[in-house]
Design an enzyme around this catalytic site. Structure first.
Site, PDB file in Angstrom:
ATOM      1  N   HIS A  18       1.714   5.591  -0.691  1.00  0.00           N
ATOM      2  CA  HIS A  18       1.945   4.454  -1.601  1.00  0.00           C
ATOM      3  C   HIS A  18       1.725   4.620  -2.924  1.00  0.00           C
ATOM      4  O   HIS A  18       2.419   4.154  -3.974  1.00  0.00           O
ATOM      5  CB  HIS A  18       0.829   3.206  -1.318  1.00  0.00           C
ATOM      6  CG  HIS A  18       0.880   2.749  -0.061  1.00  0.00           C
ATOM      7  ND1 HIS A  18       0.025   2.913   1.056  1.00  0.00           N
ATOM      8  CD2 HIS A  18       1.899   1.976   0.614  1.00  0.00           C
ATOM      9  CE1 HIS A  18       0.356   2.197   2.312  1.00  0.00           C
ATOM     10  NE2 HIS A  18       1.563   1.678   2.065  1.00  0.00           N
ATOM     11  N   LYS A  42      -0.911  -8.837  10.966  1.00  0.00           N
ATOM     12  CA  LYS A  42      -1.049  -7.501  11.410  1.00  0.00           C
ATOM     13  C   LYS A  42      -2.574  -7.107  11.661  1.00  0.00           C
ATOM     14  O   LYS A  42      -2.766  -6.007  11.922  1.00  0.00           O
ATOM     15  CB  LYS A  42      -0.699  -6.690   9.918  1.00  0.00           C
ATOM     16  CG  LYS A  42       0.791  -6.177   9.958  1.00  0.00           C
ATOM     17  CD  LYS A  42       0.831  -5.171   8.819  1.00  0.00           C
ATOM     18  CE  LYS A  42       2.038  -4.015   9.206  1.00  0.00           C
ATOM     19  NZ  LYS A  42       2.105  -2.905   8.297  1.00  0.00           N
ATOM     20  N   ARG A  91      10.978   5.850   3.829  1.00  0.00           N
ATOM     21  CA  ARG A  91      10.363   7.208   4.201  1.00  0.00           C
ATOM     22  C   ARG A  91      11.268   7.855   4.902  1.00  0.00           C
ATOM     23  O   ARG A  91      11.379   9.281   4.837  1.00  0.00           O
ATOM     24  CB  ARG A  91       8.767   7.005   4.728  1.00  0.00           C
ATOM     25  CG  ARG A  91       7.689   6.657   3.975  1.00  0.00           C
ATOM     26  CD  ARG A  91       6.767   6.132   4.864  1.00  0.00           C
ATOM     27  NE  ARG A  91       7.131   4.978   5.580  1.00  0.00           N
ATOM     28  CZ  ARG A  91       6.392   4.421   6.660  1.00  0.00           C
ATOM     29  NH1 ARG A  91       5.235   4.939   7.043  1.00  0.00           N
ATOM     30  NH2 ARG A  91       6.998   3.424   7.355  1.00  0.00           N
ATOM     31  N   SER A 129      -0.226   3.574   6.882  1.00  0.00           N
ATOM     32  CA  SER A 129      -1.723   3.409   7.051  1.00  0.00           C
ATOM     33  C   SER A 129      -2.005   3.197   8.515  1.00  0.00           C
ATOM     34  O   SER A 129      -3.393   3.921   8.684  1.00  0.00           O
ATOM     35  CB  SER A 129      -1.781   2.036   6.577  1.00  0.00           C
ATOM     36  OG  SER A 129      -1.260   1.939   5.179  1.00  0.00           O
TER      37      SER A 129
END
Ligand code: COA
Length: 159
Positions: A18, A42, A91, A129
């Site tokens: 990030h 989430k 990514r 993450s």
């Protein structure tokens, strides 16, 4: 007129991947607002305030970066911040389908806000993450992937 961009995410927690995107964004925009989503669906490990505090700590040394929490629609929050660009990191090809959906919906909701995609450095293309959280929970070494403050916070969570 200064160019303002918004970089949204859950940041549970912020990783070097990030931060790499933020650094690239600051080379293109005068001001970058890091928008930490409350995003309760989430089920984050770090609560909203913790994610804002950690992200602020990690990015504290950059004057043109500001960290803010939001819980409304992203395009509405972008408008409140006078941002006309949403930044997202790409990514790998596998990110594309989800990102295409988000960007298309955001464009439908607000046609004058543009989404642009930035690629992180190659060494971060496999980082997320959740993979960092998983390795930390099993006592693996994540010090290469996160800021020392995040490392400490994750270590505290798993002790
Ligand atoms: N480096 C490391 N990890 C990266 C990364 C990078 N450069 N780019 C993305 N990721 C990872 C994140 O770590 C995260 O991993 P995880 O799922 O394992 O935790 C994953 O990619 C994607 O997460 P993130 O970038 O945080 O986005 P998100 O999908 O969690 O958040 C929001 C999406 C918050 C932008 C979106 O839900 C939103 O806009 N919500 C607000 C409500 C709204 O407007 N909804 C309608 C939108 S169409």
């Amino acid at each position: 007129m200064s160019k303002i961009a918004i970089y949204p995410g859950t940041f549970d927690p912020i990783t070097h991947g990030h931060s790499d995107i933020v650094r690239r964004a600051t080379q293109l925009f005068d001001h970058v607002v890091i928008a930490v989503s409350e995003n309760t669906h989430k089920n984050p490990v770090f609560d909203f305030d913790e994610r804002i505090a950690l992200t602020t700590e990690v990015l504290a040394n950059n004057d043109c970066v500001e960290v803010k929490g939001f819980s409304n629609l992203l395009v509405d929050f972008a408008r409140e911040q006078n941002a006309d660009t949403i930044i997202r990191g790409l990514r790998a090809v596998s990110d594309l389908e989800y990102e295409f959906q988000l960007a298309s919906m955001n464009r439908k909701l607000s046609s004058n806000i543009e989404t642009i995609f930035l690629m992180p450095d190659e060494q971060y293309t496999y980082l997320s993450s959740s993979i960092v959280r998983q390795v930390a929970s099993l006592k693996g070494d994540i010090s290469d992937f996160v800021h020392p403050s995040v490392f400490q916070a994750l270590t505290r969570k798993h002790n």
